[in-house]
Motif scaffolding. Sequence first.
Motif, short mmCIF file in Angstrom:
data_model
loop_
_atom_site.label_atom_id
_atom_site.label_comp_id
_atom_site.label_asym_id
_atom_site.label_seq_id
_atom_site.Cartn_x
_atom_site.Cartn_y
_atom_site.Cartn_z
N ASN A 1 0.79 -1.24 0.00
CA ASN A 1 0.00 0.00 0.00
C ASN A 1 0.82 1.29 0.00
O ASN A 1 0.32 2.34 0.41
CB ASN A 1 -0.96 0.05 1.21
CG ASN A 1 -1.88 -1.14 1.23
OD1 ASN A 1 -2.34 -1.56 0.17
ND2 ASN A 1 -2.12 -1.69 2.40
N LYS B 1 1.71 3.23 -2.34
CA LYS B 1 1.08 4.28 -3.16
C LYS B 1 -0.01 5.00 -2.36
O LYS B 1 -0.08 6.23 -2.36
CB LYS B 1 0.42 3.64 -4.39
CG LYS B 1 1.28 3.68 -5.63
CD LYS B 1 0.64 2.95 -6.77
CE LYS B 1 -0.49 3.76 -7.40
NZ LYS B 1 -0.93 3.20 -8.69
N ASP B 2 -0.84 4.22 -1.68
CA ASP B 2 -1.94 4.83 -0.90
C ASP B 2 -1.39 5.64 0.27
O ASP B 2 -1.90 6.71 0.60
CB ASP B 2 -2.89 3.75 -0.37
CG ASP B 2 -3.54 2.98 -1.51
OD1 ASP B 2 -3.64 3.56 -2.61
OD2 ASP B 2 -3.93 1.83 -1.31
N ASN C 1 -0.09 8.92 -1.09
CA ASN C 1 -1.19 9.80 -1.50
C ASN C 1 -1.96 10.35 -0.30
O ASN C 1 -2.32 11.52 -0.27
CB ASN C 1 -2.15 9.04 -2.43
CG ASN C 1 -1.65 9.09 -3.86
OD1 ASN C 1 -1.05 10.09 -4.27
ND2 ASN C 1 -1.88 8.04 -4.62
N ALA C 2 -2.18 9.49 0.69
CA ALA C 2 -2.95 9.94 1.86
C ALA C 2 -2.15 10.94 2.67
O ALA C 2 -2.69 11.93 3.18
CB ALA C 2 -3.31 8.73 2.72
N HIS D 1 -1.53 13.54 -2.25
CA HIS D 1 -2.96 13.81 -2.55
C HIS D 1 -3.23 13.75 -4.05
O HIS D 1 -3.97 14.59 -4.59
CB HIS D 1 -3.39 15.18 -2.00
CG HIS D 1 -2.88 15.44 -0.63
ND1 HIS D 1 -3.16 14.63 0.45
CD2 HIS D 1 -2.06 16.42 -0.13
CE1 HIS D 1 -2.55 15.09 1.54
NE2 HIS D 1 -1.87 16.16 1.20
N GLU E 1 -4.37 11.70 -7.73
CA GLU E 1 -5.35 10.72 -8.15
C GLU E 1 -4.74 9.33 -7.98
O GLU E 1 -3.56 9.13 -8.29
CB GLU E 1 -5.73 10.92 -9.63
CG GLU E 1 -6.39 12.25 -9.94
CD GLU E 1 -5.38 13.33 -10.33
OE1 GLU E 1 -4.21 13.25 -9.90
OE2 GLU E 1 -5.77 14.25 -11.05
N SER E 2 -5.55 8.38 -7.53
CA SER E 2 -5.00 7.07 -7.18
C SER E 2 -4.42 6.33 -8.39
O SER E 2 -3.58 5.46 -8.24
CB SER E 2 -6.08 6.22 -6.53
OG SER E 2 -7.15 6.08 -7.43
#
Length: 577
Positions: free
Chosen positions: A443, A445-446, A449-450, A454, A456-457
């Motif tokens: 995870n 990547k998530d 991003n989180a 921020h 796009e997934s």
Amino acid sequence: MSVILGINTFHAGAAAAILVDGQAVAAIAEERLNRIKYYAGFPKLSILRCLEIAGVSFSDIDFVAVGRDSSANLHKKLQFALRNPSRLLNLARIRSKSKAFDDLTSLIASECDIDPAKLKFEAFNVEHHLAHTASAYFASPWDRSAGITIDGSGDFVSCMMSECSGSEIKPLKRVFVPHSLGTLYTAVCQFIGYPKYGDEGKVMGLAPLGRDTYADFFEDILRPSKDGFELNSDYFLPFGANQGVEITDAGEMIVHRLYSDKFINELGASRESCAEITQRDMDIAFGLQRVFEKYYIRLLNDLHNIVPTTRVSMAGGCALNSVANGKALYETPFRETCIQPAAGDDGLALGAALYVGNVLLKEGKRWMMKDAYLGDAYSDAVIKAELERYNIAYRELSREELIDVTTDEIKNGSVVGWFQGRMEWGPRALGNRSILAHPGFPNMKDILNARIKHRESFRPFAPSVLLERQSEIFEQDHPSPFMLHVYKIRPEWRERLSAVSHVDDTGRLQTVARDENPLYYDLISKFDEKTGLPVVLNTSFNENEPIVCKPSEAIECFTRTKMDVLAIGSFFCKKNP
Ligand SMILES: [Fe+2]
């Protein structure tokens, strides 16, 4: 000693570059210094900083080169104006704006608050696409290559093919606006909800999620022609010499709507930026990227027919399409590409200077770009003072200790801000202003991003790989030191590199050679020793802003976001140790 200052000004990607005795010693985009993304005003701060890095003053400048020449391709502009009299006014407006370039001494003196009597340089205007071509060819180690530049438009041209030989660039073919692959890409980005200047890379990342639904639609928009390609004007609002672009008083670029209602009639309503991305939008992105690649490859094949060599120097905003660049190496007869990192319009500053030095002045002092690190650097003393000013706890470490603790952190899943040495030239972070993470951590990547990015997934993160290990992991072995090629990851590595594998099992890699960036190379080597992975995840050091330049910007990004570690110069900082 000769000093050539190159600038890109009043155009997106305002920038400055400086050559001393033919060698590029500094190149910086203004956005990094004034913090306005794609700044399109005058590059005052980058000129000042480049002079400072080069250790020269305004009175030392012998030549100024601008990557723009309003007198270029006048016959085509006139032909267009005669066929489209309603656009004459617009052309006159553009022409009157370009008057500022007629007296560069006054312009630079007033913008930089310098006494004009101190400025003794000779000024040159270099046609936009010649400057693009020069930025690639005169950065290469070659004495001959084919040249191609592809972008939205510049000096009324959207594509130029050339033969580069010795100190000459001989244009062989031009595609004139309104026919433009860059315009097509931008128009479709707008339609599917990516209206900002520079959003094209996001849509390239979206494309692999789409299906082949709109091939007929795109075949109707883009057609082959004797010059290479032409756009079907039914799909576009009337072209009027830059009418689609506006520069605000703050120097921000605004691209007005380019597509006509025919898009809506054929595809339905456009997507609002904040709306959910649907399968239709992904399918449109897929169709766009596919037709773009088809014509990109076709242009390269045409170029090879007129300049039969295996080497090609490439530039222009479309040369940042790393997916197409990856395919070009095995779908055309070209086997080596030279694309310098600032392939977009920021690179015009460097290209114009190189063109003047090599072609116009025939200085006979070729330069070869060894790495992308042409920007600002900060000493440990400055960094330490900044850390103390911000009240950040730190440990000062030796080089080996810093590499050791940082790789431990990456191995354990920490997100690391890595701020070292001179800032990169061009839009990519290449290991000096980067955020680093484990390329295969679950995870990751998530998490990124989180916590920080921020984004796009669907957007992939990039792998930095040791050059010698590239072909073990990727299916192609042409190096990509500036993160400008996308290659397939070999099946056995895909799961181990899950955070840097895109949905189509590709990666936009950066190959890292030891002589280009010894510290970054040694960091990845140490990570390999500890994990068996000669790869780290590398994303730009920023949070919805231009990439950080100064230590204070890195420290603020570290404190503002949920980054775990900051390795800045010799200093190691960790939250909640
Ligand atoms: Fe351009």
